[in-house]
Each structure stands twice: as structure tokens, then as C-alpha cells.
Design a protein around this motif. Structure first.
Motif, PDB file in Angstrom:
ATOM      1  N   ALA A 265      46.935  34.658  52.698  1.00  0.00           N
ATOM      2  CA  ALA A 265      47.989  35.551  52.715  1.00  0.00           C
ATOM      3  C   ALA A 265      48.855  35.609  51.483  1.00  0.00           C
ATOM      4  O   ALA A 265      49.131  36.508  50.808  1.00  0.00           O
ATOM      5  N   ALA A 266      49.242  34.109  51.117  1.00  0.00           N
ATOM      6  CA  ALA A 266      50.150  34.020  50.048  1.00  0.00           C
ATOM      7  C   ALA A 266      49.221  34.333  48.813  1.00  0.00           C
ATOM      8  O   ALA A 266      50.066  34.702  47.778  1.00  0.00           O
ATOM      9  N   LEU A 267      47.895  33.918  48.685  1.00  0.00           N
ATOM     10  CA  LEU A 267      47.112  34.131  47.366  1.00  0.00           C
ATOM     11  C   LEU A 267      47.152  35.442  47.326  1.00  0.00           C
ATOM     12  O   LEU A 267      47.110  36.317  46.254  1.00  0.00           O
TER      13      LEU A 267
ATOM     14  N   THR B 284      42.750  41.878  49.419  1.00  0.00           N
ATOM     15  CA  THR B 284      41.781  41.345  49.979  1.00  0.00           C
ATOM     16  C   THR B 284      41.315  40.257  49.210  1.00  0.00           C
ATOM     17  O   THR B 284      40.743  40.434  48.223  1.00  0.00           O
ATOM     18  N   VAL B 285      41.587  38.984  49.803  1.00  0.00           N
ATOM     19  CA  VAL B 285      40.844  37.744  49.164  1.00  0.00           C
ATOM     20  C   VAL B 285      40.059  37.097  50.197  1.00  0.00           C
ATOM     21  O   VAL B 285      40.473  37.014  51.360  1.00  0.00           O
ATOM     22  N   GLU B 286      38.739  36.727  49.760  1.00  0.00           N
ATOM     23  CA  GLU B 286      37.729  36.166  50.725  1.00  0.00           C
ATOM     24  C   GLU B 286      37.258  35.099  50.188  1.00  0.00           C
ATOM     25  O   GLU B 286      37.511  34.605  49.016  1.00  0.00           O
ATOM     26  N   ARG B 287      36.778  33.948  51.202  1.00  0.00           N
ATOM     27  CA  ARG B 287      35.969  32.820  50.742  1.00  0.00           C
ATOM     28  C   ARG B 287      34.731  33.354  50.365  1.00  0.00           C
ATOM     29  O   ARG B 287      34.065  33.834  51.250  1.00  0.00           O
TER      30      ARG B 287
ATOM     31  N   HIS C  86      31.222  29.681  43.618  1.00  0.00           N
ATOM     32  CA  HIS C  86      31.971  31.026  42.997  1.00  0.00           C
ATOM     33  C   HIS C  86      33.409  30.620  43.050  1.00  0.00           C
ATOM     34  O   HIS C  86      34.285  31.629  42.524  1.00  0.00           O
ATOM     35  N   GLY C  87      34.025  29.648  43.660  1.00  0.00           N
ATOM     36  CA  GLY C  87      35.297  29.341  43.908  1.00  0.00           C
ATOM     37  C   GLY C  87      35.684  29.217  45.021  1.00  0.00           C
ATOM     38  O   GLY C  87      34.916  29.249  46.027  1.00  0.00           O
ATOM     39  N   ASP C  88      37.218  28.973  45.237  1.00  0.00           N
ATOM     40  CA  ASP C  88      37.797  29.002  46.687  1.00  0.00           C
ATOM     41  C   ASP C  88      37.805  30.056  47.352  1.00  0.00           C
ATOM     42  O   ASP C  88      37.717  30.325  48.478  1.00  0.00           O
ATOM     43  N   TYR C  89      38.228  31.215  46.349  1.00  0.00           N
ATOM     44  CA  TYR C  89      38.275  32.530  46.839  1.00  0.00           C
ATOM     45  C   TYR C  89      37.815  33.531  45.974  1.00  0.00           C
ATOM     46  O   TYR C  89      37.735  33.266  44.711  1.00  0.00           O
ATOM     47  N   ALA C  90      37.735  34.763  46.307  1.00  0.00           N
ATOM     48  CA  ALA C  90      37.377  36.057  45.648  1.00  0.00           C
ATOM     49  C   ALA C  90      38.087  37.072  45.836  1.00  0.00           C
ATOM     50  O   ALA C  90      38.273  37.216  46.955  1.00  0.00           O
ATOM     51  N   THR C  91      38.251  38.097  44.699  1.00  0.00           N
ATOM     52  CA  THR C  91      38.627  39.329  45.377  1.00  0.00           C
ATOM     53  C   THR C  91      37.983  40.479  44.392  1.00  0.00           C
ATOM     54  O   THR C  91      37.562  40.102  43.259  1.00  0.00           O
ATOM     55  N   ASN C  92      37.823  41.570  45.014  1.00  0.00           N
ATOM     56  CA  ASN C  92      37.261  42.587  44.329  1.00  0.00           C
ATOM     57  C   ASN C  92      38.159  43.808  43.752  1.00  0.00           C
ATOM     58  O   ASN C  92      38.086  45.027  43.430  1.00  0.00           O
ATOM     59  N   LEU C  93      39.434  43.293  43.657  1.00  0.00           N
ATOM     60  CA  LEU C  93      40.545  44.176  43.477  1.00  0.00           C
ATOM     61  C   LEU C  93      40.407  45.025  42.149  1.00  0.00           C
ATOM     62  O   LEU C  93      40.695  46.256  42.298  1.00  0.00           O
TER      63      LEU C  93
END
Length: 553
Positions: free
Chosen positions: A4-6, A33-36, A42-49
Motif C-alpha cells: 500500500a505504501a509502495l 495497483t502494485v503486484e508481486r 522480475h523484481g519484488d513488485y510490478a505495476t502496469n500504471l
């Protein structure tokens, strides 16, 4: 840093990036939206913003993703931000930023995961509501577990939840129950449309013990004694079974009270006055098709007696008069028709149909040795709550009934959930908690004081398995919120299994307590804090399911 903070950081960065280039910031969603990612590489999290808003902003997704990556790479909490594919943004957190999740868990303790989604809302949650004519069967047992868990989850999101049991003590089923009790007391065969099983004999005997001369009374008086005392005894047993199962109610509402108090008559007259009822074929009909039902419903039959829906209408009216914003009904698989019916009833009373929500639960089957288990010791024809608890215990029964979506039928393998092995999901989760509790006891016996988490160097938690545990911990608040919003407490159980798996893998890969007399270093202290955070979240999640978190197994 929690997801949520990310997400908030990514959104704030996007606002700055768009604003700096004179682009419209209103295209950004309120919540990013950020997802694992499925692939940890591919990283810790990803976003398609960038892909989501680039076209609205008048730029290409890869350009926007590149600008975001450049800005985020300057943030101390971000180890790396990279553009992938057509405009995905892959993010890796700095080690100390990941460690903040551990600090947050330990700082909030048993309130970690609590949210504000339904703060200020009053929710009436009605579930189980089994007829008082026999022990609770497996369908009702599923609702007892799921309904109680849902109530806990909704409360964890700030709702004021009233758990309510609708006691069906009016109607033909009570008449059949009474006839069955009388037949048993007189040593006669079960009536053709009656109820059988040892519990009928037990209750009939109890009625006679209390009223030794009951069979000598005139028929009407005799039946009234069996009705009053027999139904009361059955209901007391139902309440006892529920309590022992860990499910308690705030309100036991008696259907009969709607009729004796005049509530049904009042509701019907109100509908007549509003024009929501019409008279045809000697009966009064609800114009329910005007509110989405597949057909109009008879409310007052042509013999002048109220149909079952009349009580439903009065009951919904009563709930709203008590100030509930949302009336949640949890009904069995044979009640699909009630969804539109109850919403139509609310609309006819001038209410918003959205104040009514109906959840339909599918069937439960027990299997053992690959074969269905059908017979009950007491009920004779069905498996009851007490049968299941006697076979596997309360924890295993509750967990196994909650961990699957109620939208689907579920087969409960008695052999599996009786095992004390990692094949058994509830054992797997509880064992992780017990193992973590044991670890802290062992540390204390060695004289190791992990101290305040604020003083620990959590940036040392850089192992891949440590990262897996930390990121899984960070997901917990989102899981609880989704479980409440979607009315799906099974999400909590599945999450706990994921966390237990992450911890077991971490334990196998990372030594926490050093052998021999080695003095514990900063990494040992950091790992002890991580383990305590995992234990805390497992305990929090199990509490939402009404399942114990044992410290030893």
C-alpha cells in the motif's frame, strides 16, 4: 514498505512526472495497483500504471514507464526500477525499506491487518438459521464456520457487525417435529412426513421427564407442551453445539414473533397501501417482477394465511428499523430464488435493494477412504456438526470448511484432515506457528534478547528466502481487505498457507540460532525479529478464522 505504501509512492511520483511535463494528472487512478510478479526475477513488485494511463495522457507507455523509472530510482526506498515489455515497471525495494514491513508488523502486533473499509457501517449478518427440528447438518456447519469468520473479517475492517440467527419456529416443519416427538413418546413409528433419528427419542424422553403426565393431556394441550418444550430443548442443543464450535450469536430472532407481534400484518398493510400488492385469484401478490424477480410472489394465500415471503418482508423491515446499513443473508444452495425475492421485498418497502445482500453456499460432502460418509450416529440420515467435530476436532473442521470458496461444492477428506502431517492444511499452518513459537523460546533459553525492533538492523535481511517472507507479510492487510470486500474469508486461509510455506522454506535455507557458544550477531537478531513478525501474522490470520494458534504441537 508495504504494498500500500509502495502504491502511494508510485502514484505520487506519477503526479510529479506528469505535472513536470505539463500533462494531465487527472488520468491517474485514485489507487495504483502494485503486484508481486509470478517470476521473482522480475523484481519484488510490478505495476502496469504506465500502460493504464499513457494513452489518456497522450504519451507512449514505454516513455511514461521510463520517466517513472528514472524518478523512482532516485528514491532511497527503491533499489531499482526497470521498464519491461510494452510498459510494465518492475520494482525492487531497498533492503531497509523491506525491513520496515517487519517493524510495522511488530509495532502493530495483533492489530496488523486491521483496516477502515467499513468504519461507521452497521451490518446485520444472518447465517446458519437451521430449522429447530434437528441437529445442524453439514451445510449449516459450513455456514457456522464461514459466517463466523466473515463476521470477524468485516469487524477487522471497522464494521459494527451483529451476528443473527433466524429461528424458524413457525410453520409446517414445526408441526411435523411435534408429531414426531409425540409418536416417539408413545412408542409409535415415525410419521410418514416426520423426523427420525435417535435425537427425536432423546428429546421426546426429556419432554416426558419434565412433564410426566403430558401424554394424558387432551391432544391440543399435549401437542402444545411438546411444541414448547421440545422446540426449546432442540434449540438449546443447537446453541450449545454452535458455542462449542466457536460460533456465537448476538441475536436469536424468532420467526414466530413476527406473526404474534403483528409485524407481518403491518408490513402487508403497508405494501397494500403503497400499491406494491395486488389481488388476484383470491390471493395477494407482490409485484416483485417490477424489481427484478422472475415472477410475482404470493404474500397472502387464498385461504388468508401468510406465505413464507410475508415473514421475510416483515423481517427485512424489522432489520432496517434497527438501523442496519446492510443486511447480509447467508443461505444454502437450495435458496437461489431468495436473492431476487429479498431484494424485491426491500424495494417494495421503499428501501434500496443494495441494502440486501445474499450469499449462497454450495454443498459439503464428507469422504473417507475415497468413499462418501453419509450416516450420522444421532440424526440417522445426515452427517451433523457434532459428527464432524467428533471425527477431526473444532480447528480442523472450521479450517477445512472455510478454506474453499462457498461458491463451489467441497469434498472434505476426513482421512487427510485427521493427519498430523504437512499434507493437512490446518496442521501445516498451525505447525508453522508452533515452530516459530518454539524458536523464540529456544532463543530465550540461550539468553538471547532480540531487543527492540527499532534498534535492529533489518537491512541485513537480504537473502531471497527472507525477502519472500517479508513480501508475503506485507500482503496481509490487502488480503484481509479483499476478504471483507468480496465476502471471501477463504482468502485468509490460502494466504496463511502461503506464509507458512514461505517460512518453512526460509527456515530450511537460513540458520537463525547459531550452534554452540557463538555469540549472536546482528543478523541473528534481525532474523529473530523477522520470525516473530511471521508468527504474529499467522496468529492474526488464524484468529480471523476462529482457529487456534498453538505454541506447541
Amino acid at each position: 514498505m508495504t504494498p500500500a505504501a509502495l502504491a502511494e509512492l508510485v502514484r505520487n511520483t506519477a503526479v510529479q512526472v506528469l505535472d513536470a511535463r505539463g500533462l494531465d494528472t487527472s488520468v491517474l487512478p485514485e489507487t495504483v495497483t502494485v503486484e508481486r510478479p509470478r517470476n521473482p526475477e522480475h523484481g519484488d513488485y510490478a505495476t502496469n500504471l504506465a500502460m493504464q494511463v499513457a494513452k489518456k495522457a497522450g504519451v507512449s507507455p514505454r516513455d511514461l514507464a521510463g520517466w517513472l523509472a528514472e524518478a523512482l530510482n532516485s528514491e532511497s526506498s527503491i533499489a531499482s526500477a526497470e521498464v519491461a515489455g510494452p510498459g510494465f515497471l518492475n520494482l525492487r525495494l531497498a533492503a531497509d525499506a523491506q525491513g520496515e514491513i517487519v517493524r510495522q508488523v511488530l509495532g502493530q502486533a495483533d492489530s496488523f491487518g486491521v483496516g477502515e473499509l467499513y468504519r461507521g457501517r452497521r451490518i446485520n449478518l444472518e447465517f446458519v438459521s437451521a430449522n429447530p427440528t434437528g441437529p445442524i447438518h453439514l451445510g449449516g456447519t459450513r455456514w457456522a464456520a464461514v459466517g463466523d469468520a466473515l463476521g470477524r473479517v468485516l469487524s477487522a475492517q471497522g464494521a459494527e457487525v451483529t451476528r443473527e440467527y433466524y429461528f424458524n419456529d413457525a410453520g409446517a416443519q414445526i408441526d411435523r417435529f411435534v408429531r414426531s416427538l409425540v409418536a416417539s413418546a408413545r412408542g409409535e413409528a415415525v410419521p410418514e412426513d416426520g423426523y427420525g433419528g435417535a435425537y427425536i427419542d432423546d428429546i421426546a424422553s426429556a419432554v416426558v421427564d419434565r412433564e410426566p403426565h403430558v401424554l394424558e393431556l387432551p391432544e391440543t394441550e399435549r401437542d402444545e407442551v411438546f411444541r414448547r418444550t421440545g422446540v426449546g430443548l432442540m434449540f438449546d442443543e443447537i446453541k450449545r453445539s454452535l458455542h462449542e464450535f466457536g460460533t456465537d450469536f448476538d441475536v436469536f430472532f424468532h420467526e414466530d414473533s413476527l406473526h404474534t407481534s403483528g409485524a407481518v400484518t403491518t408490513a402487508v398493510e403497508q405494501l397494500k397501501e403503497s400499491g406494491s400488492l395486488y389481488h388476484a385469484e383470491g390471493a395477494w401478490w407482490l409485484r416483485s417482477t417490477e424489481h427484478g424477480d422472475d415472477k410475482d410472489r404470493v404474500v397472502i394465500k387464498n385461504d388468508g394465511e401468510p406465505a413464507y415471503i410475508a415473514g421475510d418482508i416483515a423481517y427485512q423491515r424489522d432489520k432496517r428499523s434497527r438501523g442496519f446499513d446492510l443486511c447480509l443473508y447467508m443461505l444454502g444452495a437450495d435458496h437461489h430464488g431468495y436473492v431476487s425475492r429479498l431484494k424485491a421485498a426491500a424495494a417494495a418497502m421503499g428501501d434500496d435493494p443494495a441494502t440486501v445482500e445474499v450469499l449462497i453456499g454450495q454443498m459439503v460432502n464428507l469422504v473417507s477412504g475415497g468413499q462418501p460418509v453419509r450416516m450420522s450416529k444421532r440424526a440417522g440420515t445426515v452427517v451433523t456438526m457434532e459428527d464432524l467435530v467428533e471425527a477431526v476436532g473444532v480447528d480442523a473442521a472450521r479450517y477445512s470448511l472455510i478454506r474453499s470458496s462457498v461458491d463451489s461444492p467441497v469434498d472434505i477428506d476426513l482421512d487427510l484432515i485427521s493427519k498430523h502431517t504437512n499434507e493437512n492444511p490446518v496442521f501445516y499452518v498451525q505447525y508453522a506457528h508452533a515452530r516459530l513459537s518454539s524458536l523464540q523460546r529456544n532463543a530465550a533459553s540461550l539468553g538471547i534478547d532480540r531487543g527492540a525492533v527499532a534498534e535492529a538492523d533489518l537491512s541485513l535481511l537480504t537473502h531471497d528466502r527472507e525477502g519472500d517472507v517479508i513480501r508475503t507479510l506485507g500482503e496481509y492487510p490487502r488480503v484481509v481487505r479483499a476478504a471483507a470486500e468480496l465476502r471471501e474469508p477463504h482468502r485468509i486461509a490460502r494466504y496463511l498457507e502461503e506464509l507458512a510455506s514461505a517460512y518453512h522454506k526460509f527456515y530450511d535455507a537460513c540458520r537463525v540460532l547459531q550452534p554452540g557458544d557463538d555469540r549472536p550477531g546482528a543478523l541473528t537478531i534481525a532474523r529473530l525479529h523477522l520470525c516473530e513478525a511471521a508468527r504474529q501474522v499467522l496468529a492474526n490470520g488464524l484468529a480471523l478464522l476462529g482457529v487456534s494458534a498453538p505454541e506447541q504441537m
